[in-house]
Design an enzyme around this catalytic site. Sequence first.
Site: not given
Ligand code: AMP
Length: 333
Positions: A114, A198, A201
């Site tokens: 990041k 991956k 967002k």
């Molecule tokens: P965040 O949006 O970074 O707060 O992520 C929220 C949850 O979604 C966390 O548990 C991440 O590990 C999971 N997550 C985010 N992106 C992915 C992805 N591409 N595949 C699987 N899990 C994800």
Amino acid sequence: MSKKIFSGVQPTGNLHLGNYLGAIKNFVELNNDLENDCIFCVVDLHAITVKQDPKELKNNIRETVATFVACGINPKKSIIFSQSSVPAHSEGAWLLSCVARMGWLNRMTQFKEKAGKDKEKASIGLFSYPVLMAADILLYDSTHVPVGEDQKQHLELCRDIAQRFNNEYKVDNFFKTPEPLIQKEFSRIMSLKDGTKKMSKSELSDLSRINLTDDKDLIVNKIKKAKTDPLPLPSSLDELRERPEAKNLLGIYSSLLNSTMSKSISEFEGKNFSEFKEKLSEVLAEKMDPISKEIKKLMNEKRFLDEILLDGYKKAYEISFLKIKKMHEIIGF
Ligand code: AMP
Ligand code: TRP
């Protein structure tokens, strides 16, 4: 044995299929098990480790709550609250940052990704982000933390911090060491435009992900445009090793149906992508379109969403306040 579940999602907009299949779908199953005590936190303090627009942030906080509820988390059974509303999180992060070591944080790969090339310009919050995450988890004596694969390293750090605090202050088992709950097969959903990256967002192209607010037509269109390779679908898992896009799409299909890769492989072996994509779009639309409609409906019910947060705040405040109080006594304040 009953489990104490804690997890967090950042209100940074564009919640997508990766968030759903990697994390939120698992939250719903845990919420549905009567034995579990679940807490799901909208981690807005984590969100501001990178710049946020205040108006958008406020909207995204509500949208994250709406998403939790639309996906099937019951706010009467599970605590849903925003991290910034409960001061124990910031305070806990400070107290734990005096136990965590620079060397441990220096190893975190998410910070390296990041912060990019110019680490000097990254916020201190982005660097100490995993300590705040440890506070989130440890304040509630959480035993299990459902997350996607990308959070595994942060959870290991959380366990190290918990043990270090317990050892340093000679308070055996004061902090529980939580177990990660990471889906075995589908813990990493990849971009629709590049099967080696991956789904995220922050990816510029909206075609790279299925947002949880996408409607049926958009879903069908994105799957139509998803990257594939020229070969027909394979007949074994082995053949998928060099075919990241095929592997990802088959993974999404299997995960949505709570099925296995080998079943999906035998369903589509030898067929071409257009046939598979048609079926995948159908399943995706069937599962995701109702969620998208419900999120949009709930976003018009701001008072309902705010009441969920207020109710969650009261419950979370009470639990975390007591833990901080005990930390004060242990530390010597
Ligand atoms: P965040 O949006 O970074 O707060 O992520 C929220 C949850 O979604 C966390 O548990 C991440 O590990 C999971 N997550 C985010 N992106 C992915 C992805 N591409 N595949 C699987 N899990 C994800
Ligand atoms: N860091 C997590 C992510 O980006 C979000 C998070 C914050 C979290 N605090 C947490 C996840 C506590 C689990 C438990 O996805």
